[in-house]
Design an enzyme around this catalytic site. Structure first.
Site, short mmCIF file in Angstrom:
data_model
loop_
_atom_site.label_atom_id
_atom_site.label_comp_id
_atom_site.label_asym_id
_atom_site.label_seq_id
_atom_site.Cartn_x
_atom_site.Cartn_y
_atom_site.Cartn_z
CD GLU A 250 -17.17 12.83 89.48
OE1 GLU A 250 -16.21 12.26 88.90
OE2 GLU A 250 -17.01 13.66 90.38
CB CYS A 284 -13.13 12.79 86.59
SG CYS A 284 -13.52 12.74 88.31
#
Length: 484
Positions: A250, A284
């Site tokens: 990720e 994020c």
């Protein structure tokens, strides 16, 4: 508060073989919280050997009931210690205590979710010809290297380690140096759970990248699960290529929030301000860009500037604080420099942040809001990991989608409208792994998350997260037919 940590290798807590230690600091005031081992490649070699030895004993990899019970006991121990873990998380990471409490609670929930799935890894059997059977079973992939970031170290550890253990893998965990103490405390809770075999879970902390590099390069590590920057993710992909290991990556995002003309602006602005400053903008999925219908643009600009400007910034342990410091001075200086470059280039500076006066440490930044038209601008394309928000306008759905999709990332986005059909068709058109409607930053153990394009590979959370840690084996047998 002191919370010194050790490495865990083969079931034994021990210092680094290199004999080095490093300090963990509170980013709110710079105080020393404790020390942790600064490990090297020989530590990594021993940990991988311990994990491989534990995997090769069928008592773990082929015993789903044991795995379930160990996970459930771990969750119980985490829950019993959740307040002390949350406080340690805030002290070490800087985030607001309420956010830390929520993170620990989410981590406990996720462990229990994968404990349930540990006993449901079904395969299937079919008869390909008379008396000839093909059996397909799911098997644990092997030793997993888990590289954990500092921004949400509890839940980001658990969302990799829990499915890996549920699948039957063994693991070597490498936490971020900035949050090594809270990571060690969580692994200690697991180590103390009855039934966990020695070597199934190993923990190595470091200040550099020797351990992480060894995990990525080792032929004895079958899976790497990493959360972090796209640049580091690319290096991991290149270094892992010779051993062809599985990768779960990720790698960040640049979340857009699309605000249509039918919303109530004030509450949406408040929600977006919180979404942009979660973990001081160091998440994020945090809101980075706000795209507003032209008819509500000026109203949203004023409301969003007011909402961001009224946020209380301070020590995350203090009552009423809504945003804490950035993780450390190095990160703060880097983000500050990128924000300054943004201020110099943006069409309009709506709210100028910068360092607050009288802060106890130098790791605090106030939120900044700019307005800009060109989606090619570096500060619209680049993931700047801090409290910076960019405001843009659009005329219709097609322009909103086009602007939002002009990015190398594709992790998450949100849509704000009262029109149900519009929300669904716009969500379908966005190139993002997660799209929220009239909300932002809602993540659940049950629902897969992950990104398109440069936001990464694979999915975490949900049932599909198990797939990164499993192999499918085909077993053929010609059993014959009775009477033939």
């Amino acid at each position: 508060m002191s919370a010194d940590a050790l490495n865990l290798v083969g079931g034994i807590w021990q210092p680094s073989l290199a004999g080095r230690v490093a300090e963990s600091h509170n980013p709110a005031d710079g105080s020393v919280l404790g020390v942790f081992p600064d490990s090297g490649r020989e530590d990594a070699r021993m940990a991988v050997e311990a994990a491989a030895k534990a995997f090769n004993r069928a008592g773990w990899s082929q015993n789903p009931r044991l795995r379930q019970m160990v996970l459930l006991r771990w969750a119980d121990r985490m829950e019993q210690a959740q307040e002390s873990l949350a406080k340690l998380l805030t002290l070490e990471n800087g985030k607001v205590l309420a956010q830390s409490r929520g993170e620990i609670a989410a981590a406990v929930s996720e462990i229990r979710y994968y404990a349930g799935l540990a006993r449901y890894l079904p395969g299937h059997v079919f008869e390909v010809e008379p008396g000839c059977y093909s059996t397909l079973i799911k098997e644990a992939a092997g030793v997993t290297g888990i590289i954990v970031p500092w921004n949400a170290p509890a839940v980001l550890l658990i969302r990799s380690l829990a499915p890996a253990l549920a699948a039957g893998c063994t693991a070597v965990v490498k936490p971020a140096a900035q949050t090594a103490l809270v990571s060690a405390a969580m692994i200690r809770a697991l180590h103390e759970a009855d039934g966990l075999p020695d070597g199934v879970v190993n923990l190595l902390s470091e200040t550099g990248a020797d351990v992480a590099s060894f995990l990525v390069e080792s032929p004895d590590v079958e899976v790497i699960s990493f959360t972090g920057s796209n640049q580091v993710g690319q290096k991991i992909m290149a270094a892992a290529a010779p051993t062809m290991k599985r990768l779960s990556l990720e790698l960040g995002g640049k979340s857009c929030c699309l605000v249509f003309d039918d919303v109530d602006v004030a509450p949406v602005a408040d929600a977006l301000a919180r979404a942009a400053t979660i973990i001081s903008g160091q998440q994020c999925t945090a809101a980075r860009r706000v795209l507003v219908h032209a008819s509500r643009y000026e109203e949203m600009k004023a409301a969003l500037a007011g909402a961001l400007g009224s946020l209380r910034v301070g020590n995350g342990m203090d009552e009423g604080v809504q945003m804490g410091p950035l993780i450390d001075e190095a990160a703060c200086s880097h983000v500050e420099s990128r924000i300054q470059a943004t201020l110099d280039a943006a069409d309009e500076v709506v709210l100028r942040g910068g360092r607050p006066e009288g802060a106890a440490s130098s790791s605090f930044l106030l939120p900044t809001l700019v307005a800009h038209r060109d989606t090619g601008a570096f500060f619209i394309q680049e993931e700047i990991f801090g409290p910076l928000l960019v405001l843009e306008s659009f005329e219709d759905e097609a322009e909103a989608v086009g602007r939002a999709n002009h990015t190398e990332y594709g992790l998450s986005a949100s849509i704000w409208t009262r029109h149900g059909a519009r929300a669904m068709r716009v969500a379908r058109a966005l190139r993002n792994g997660t799209v929220w409607i009239n909300d932002h930053n809602k993540l659940f153990a049950e629902a897969e998350t992950g990104g398109y394009r440069r936001s990464g590979l694979g999915r975490l959370h949900g049932y599909d997260a198990l797939l990164d840690f499993l192999e499918t084996k085909h077993i053929y047998q010609d059993a014959g037919v009775v009477g033939v």
